[in-house]
Design a protein around this motif. Structure first.
Motif, PDB file in Angstrom:
ATOM      1  N   TYR A 111      -2.762   2.684 -10.083  1.00  0.00           N
ATOM      2  CA  TYR A 111      -1.997   2.499  -8.827  1.00  0.00           C
ATOM      3  C   TYR A 111      -2.312   3.851  -7.916  1.00  0.00           C
ATOM      4  O   TYR A 111      -2.732   3.684  -6.909  1.00  0.00           O
ATOM      5  N   ALA A 112      -2.811   5.016  -8.676  1.00  0.00           N
ATOM      6  CA  ALA A 112      -2.983   6.287  -8.295  1.00  0.00           C
ATOM      7  C   ALA A 112      -4.453   6.205  -7.469  1.00  0.00           C
ATOM      8  O   ALA A 112      -4.839   6.522  -6.366  1.00  0.00           O
ATOM      9  N   LYS A 113      -5.161   5.542  -8.292  1.00  0.00           N
ATOM     10  CA  LYS A 113      -6.682   5.125  -7.579  1.00  0.00           C
ATOM     11  C   LYS A 113      -6.608   4.595  -6.410  1.00  0.00           C
ATOM     12  O   LYS A 113      -7.559   4.667  -5.654  1.00  0.00           O
ATOM     13  N   ASN A 114      -5.574   3.731  -6.229  1.00  0.00           N
ATOM     14  CA  ASN A 114      -5.443   2.835  -4.642  1.00  0.00           C
ATOM     15  C   ASN A 114      -4.772   3.578  -3.701  1.00  0.00           C
ATOM     16  O   ASN A 114      -4.190   2.775  -2.666  1.00  0.00           O
ATOM     17  N   THR A 115      -4.660   4.941  -3.780  1.00  0.00           N
ATOM     18  CA  THR A 115      -3.896   5.757  -2.629  1.00  0.00           C
ATOM     19  C   THR A 115      -4.687   5.558  -1.386  1.00  0.00           C
ATOM     20  O   THR A 115      -5.912   5.808  -1.573  1.00  0.00           O
ATOM     21  N   SER A 116      -4.102   4.928  -0.417  1.00  0.00           N
ATOM     22  CA  SER A 116      -4.849   4.802   0.933  1.00  0.00           C
ATOM     23  C   SER A 116      -5.159   5.761   1.638  1.00  0.00           C
ATOM     24  O   SER A 116      -6.000   5.929   2.500  1.00  0.00           O
ATOM     25  N   LEU A 117      -3.838   7.012   1.584  1.00  0.00           N
ATOM     26  CA  LEU A 117      -3.925   8.062   2.403  1.00  0.00           C
ATOM     27  C   LEU A 117      -3.129   9.257   1.906  1.00  0.00           C
ATOM     28  O   LEU A 117      -2.286   9.110   1.073  1.00  0.00           O
ATOM     29  N   MET A 118      -3.800  10.678   2.217  1.00  0.00           N
ATOM     30  CA  MET A 118      -2.797  11.734   1.728  1.00  0.00           C
ATOM     31  C   MET A 118      -2.778  12.552   2.896  1.00  0.00           C
ATOM     32  O   MET A 118      -3.842  12.917   3.473  1.00  0.00           O
TER      33      MET A 118
ATOM     34  N   PRO B  72       0.714  -1.074   0.042  1.00  0.00           N
ATOM     35  CA  PRO B  72      -0.042  -0.136   0.010  1.00  0.00           C
ATOM     36  C   PRO B  72       0.783   1.301   0.001  1.00  0.00           C
ATOM     37  O   PRO B  72       2.048   1.075   0.442  1.00  0.00           O
ATOM     38  N   HIS B  73       0.340   2.204  -0.309  1.00  0.00           N
ATOM     39  CA  HIS B  73       1.229   3.329  -0.588  1.00  0.00           C
ATOM     40  C   HIS B  73       0.371   4.547   0.129  1.00  0.00           C
ATOM     41  O   HIS B  73      -1.064   4.638  -0.109  1.00  0.00           O
ATOM     42  N   ILE B  74       0.936   5.720   0.568  1.00  0.00           N
ATOM     43  CA  ILE B  74       0.307   6.906   1.044  1.00  0.00           C
ATOM     44  C   ILE B  74       0.925   8.098   0.274  1.00  0.00           C
ATOM     45  O   ILE B  74       2.357   7.806   0.109  1.00  0.00           O
ATOM     46  N   TYR B  75       0.613   9.368  -0.009  1.00  0.00           N
ATOM     47  CA  TYR B  75       1.044  10.515  -0.355  1.00  0.00           C
ATOM     48  C   TYR B  75       1.105  11.539   0.689  1.00  0.00           C
ATOM     49  O   TYR B  75       0.206  11.620   1.538  1.00  0.00           O
ATOM     50  N   ILE B  76       2.437  12.330   0.553  1.00  0.00           N
ATOM     51  CA  ILE B  76       2.546  13.229   1.527  1.00  0.00           C
ATOM     52  C   ILE B  76       2.815  14.794   0.749  1.00  0.00           C
ATOM     53  O   ILE B  76       3.414  14.765  -0.172  1.00  0.00           O
ATOM     54  N   SER B  77       1.674  15.597   0.801  1.00  0.00           N
ATOM     55  CA  SER B  77       1.956  16.719   0.012  1.00  0.00           C
ATOM     56  C   SER B  77       2.397  18.126   0.901  1.00  0.00           C
ATOM     57  O   SER B  77       1.756  18.522   1.950  1.00  0.00           O
ATOM     58  N   VAL B  78       3.571  18.572   0.643  1.00  0.00           N
ATOM     59  CA  VAL B  78       4.146  19.412   1.437  1.00  0.00           C
ATOM     60  C   VAL B  78       3.531  20.986   0.952  1.00  0.00           C
ATOM     61  O   VAL B  78       4.422  21.656   0.201  1.00  0.00           O
ATOM     62  N   GLY B  79       2.471  21.206   1.448  1.00  0.00           N
ATOM     63  CA  GLY B  79       1.736  22.459   0.979  1.00  0.00           C
ATOM     64  C   GLY B  79       0.189  22.286   0.737  1.00  0.00           C
ATOM     65  O   GLY B  79      -0.086  20.992   0.849  1.00  0.00           O
ATOM     66  N   SER B  80      -0.420  23.276   0.136  1.00  0.00           N
ATOM     67  CA  SER B  80      -1.913  22.965  -0.203  1.00  0.00           C
ATOM     68  C   SER B  80      -1.985  21.957  -1.013  1.00  0.00           C
ATOM     69  O   SER B  80      -1.413  21.875  -1.977  1.00  0.00           O
ATOM     70  N   LEU B  81      -3.294  21.471  -1.007  1.00  0.00           N
ATOM     71  CA  LEU B  81      -3.773  20.389  -2.163  1.00  0.00           C
ATOM     72  C   LEU B  81      -3.563  20.856  -3.373  1.00  0.00           C
ATOM     73  O   LEU B  81      -4.511  21.939  -3.937  1.00  0.00           O
ATOM     74  N   MET B  82      -2.934  20.512  -4.344  1.00  0.00           N
ATOM     75  CA  MET B  82      -2.998  20.829  -5.896  1.00  0.00           C
ATOM     76  C   MET B  82      -4.434  19.955  -6.476  1.00  0.00           C
ATOM     77  O   MET B  82      -4.830  18.960  -5.923  1.00  0.00           O
ATOM     78  N   PRO B  83      -4.777  20.536  -7.667  1.00  0.00           N
ATOM     79  CA  PRO B  83      -5.789  20.128  -8.346  1.00  0.00           C
ATOM     80  C   PRO B  83      -5.591  18.630  -8.626  1.00  0.00           C
ATOM     81  O   PRO B  83      -6.791  17.580  -8.498  1.00  0.00           O
ATOM     82  N   TRP B  84      -4.518  18.157  -9.097  1.00  0.00           N
ATOM     83  CA  TRP B  84      -4.218  16.771  -9.329  1.00  0.00           C
ATOM     84  C   TRP B  84      -3.959  15.719  -8.026  1.00  0.00           C
ATOM     85  O   TRP B  84      -4.374  14.560  -8.017  1.00  0.00           O
TER      86      TRP B  84
END
Length: 519
Positions: free
Chosen positions: A233-240, A148-160
């Motif tokens: 793969y992106a559709k299965n992102t567990s957490l952001m 499984p994978h999670i994303y970390i966004s350092v900043g505001s959420l971008m449209p993508w």
């Protein structure tokens, strides 16, 4: 009391989770971003997890952390991000500039020898943590390391980012981070909303185009993974995890697997280096702290603007801490202390700091808000203008455009903030809201990371929206069907009414003829 209870709950949960093997994909060469990512991995390692980090910032060995250093392979340098270069672009299209400077970036990362050694190893992982910056291409590693994978966004959420998660991102009221307007009130004009929508669409198109060209070639070459596979793969992102907070970035709808963690890097303040502490303590009228962050260099500003600041600083009664990367600052007066680095979080926590002059980066702003320090913002690019405009709208900051910098404007802005207690009072209010949370940002982040590990990717958190094509997501098919039914009914009603009118007219005519005959 709530913080202690939350920490106790987390401790209990920690007892019931085994140490996990986590792969952290953080190769981006942006120091400010990496500092946040490094804070998370360090905390996870301290709780017993084994972390393997792909990094452009080598560091000394720490327990439970293995660093795969790819810094020697990446050609992108900090010189790319000088103030003068960014002044040539507009906020709406600054993302284009950043993406163009990442040409060949993924090839450099994937082909790097330390990275190749990892790819050819028999290592296994329980979780991937990926820094989402400008591409999904790092997901190609999932073909090698199934986890499984999670994303970390350092900043505001971008449209993508919101698109990946299926989170609502209506540009009518949610500001695109590169725009100039916080759409948080009914005062938004038609042209502001139009500009915001254009930025939103442009960002999404660029993201997919960039992924399809540069990044996709690297994914195909090294992993034989195509665009559609990466999208799956992106559709299965567990957490952001996103470095934002509703008190700074305005309120917006978020799914349960999109978690705000702004302020994650803020810990209890430490003692300042003696020389800096002495300089601050001995300032009778307080201190102004001036930093343009780790990426933008103050020394790249023009001579005229540098002299404008120097002349103003020589007139104000406050002392000045100025982050300056060169060994010398020509024209420096005795009330100015320059250094290539300051412990910013600790500096801002000192009660003698009266003003923070900043470019508007998310990390610095979060620390200033946490400590209740008013801001004079000089935005340069990306989300900085929006960050500062939101705080300005709360009456806790003033904005000075870089092109407007001269002795008169700098002095008037500084005196306006320092002589008007309203800015300080409003920032203190923001600070109270920002701090009022059920758990600290760090404990929140760790809880949800371990939640995903405990529940094997936690697929139950994911929204069905990620699997819907656009026409279904927007209910275009339902709207079209309802419109068809409505139009059909209206047409039927029209013809039925027309027939009834005709029948009524015919009957009336016959009746008149019958009356006429009787007469």
């Amino acid at each position: 009391m709530r913080f202690k209870e939350s920490s106790f709950i987390l401790l209990i949960l920690f007892i019931y989770i085994d140490a996990a093997n986590i792969l952290a994909l953080f190769p981006v060469k942006l120091k400010s971003h990496y500092s946040i990512l490094d804070t998370i991995t360090t905390e996870l390692a301290s709780r017993g997890h084994n972390i393997t980090i792909i990094s452009s910032f080598p560091k000394s060995k720490k327990p439970n952390i293995t660093v795969i250093d790819v810094s020697e392979c990446i050609t992108l340098s900090d010189a790319t991000f000088s103030i003068d270069k960014f002044l040539k672009i507009k906020n709406l299209f600054s993302i284009i500039y950043v993406l163009l400077n990442y040409t060949n970036y993924f090839n450099e990362v994937f082909s790097c020898e330390p990275m190749q050694r990892l790819l050819n190893s028999s290592s296994t992982f329980d979780l991937h943590m990926i820094h989402i910056y400008n591409s999904n291409v790092m997901l190609a590693l999932k073909k090698k390391f199934q986890a499984p994978h999670i994303y970390i966004s350092v900043g505001s959420l971008m449209p993508w980012s919101t698109e990946i998660m299926g989170s609502p991102d209506n540009p009518s009221y949610i500001s695109y981070p590169n725009t100039d307007y916080p759409l948080n009130s009914l005062k938004s004009t038609f042209f502001q909303r139009l500009y915001n929508m254009l930025g939103y669409i442009t960002a999404k198109l660029l993201f997919h185009y960039y992924l399809f060209t540069d990044g996709q070639r690297a994914a195909k070459k090294y992993f034989n993974v195509n665009y559609s596979q990466i999208q799956e793969y992106a559709k299965n992102t567990s957490l952001m995890l996103t470095f934002s907070h509703f008190s700074i970035n305005t309120a917006r709808p978020l799914l349960p697997n999109v978690i705000e963690i702004s302020g994650l890097q803020i810990k209890n303040a430490s003692s300042l280096p003696k020389e800096i502490e002495k300089f601050i303590n001995e300032s009778e009228h307080g201190v102004i702290y001036f930093s343009m962050g780790s990426l933008l260099k103050s020394e790249t500003m023009s001579e005229a603007k540098r002299k404008a600041f120097l002349h103003v600083f020589s007139k104000v009664p406050q002392r000045v801490l100025w982050k300056w990367n060169n060994d010398t600052l020509p024209g420096k007066t005795s009330n100015i202390f320059v250094s290539k680095w300051f412990p910013q979080r600790d500096v801002l926590s000192h009660p003698n700091i009266k003003l923070f002059i900043s470019h508007g980066g998310a990390l610095g702003l979060s620390e200033a808000i946490y400590e209740g320090v008013p801001i004079l913002g000089i935005p340069i690019f990306m989300d900085q203008i929006l960050n500062l405009k939101i705080i300005e709208s709360q009456g806790a900051a003033e904005i000075l455009e870089y092109t407007d910098i001269n002795e008169k404007t700098v002095l008037s802005k500084i005196e306006l903030i320092l002589k008007n207690n309203t800015y300080l009072e409003n920032m203190k209010k923001m600070s109270m809201i920002y701090k009022d949370r059920p758990m600290s940002a760090m404990n929140t982040a760790i809880y949800w990371i371990e939640y995903v590990i405990r529940h094997k990717g936690a697929p139950h958190l994911c929204s069905a929206a990620v699997d819907l094509p656009l026409y279904q997501y927007l209910l275009l098919d339902v709207i079209a069907f309802c419109t068809f039914i409505l139009i059909t009914l209206l047409i039927m009603f029209y013809y039925c009414f027309k027939i009834l009118i005709k029948f009524a007219r015919t009957k009336s005519k016959l009746k008149r003829l019958d009356l006429k005959k009787r007469k």
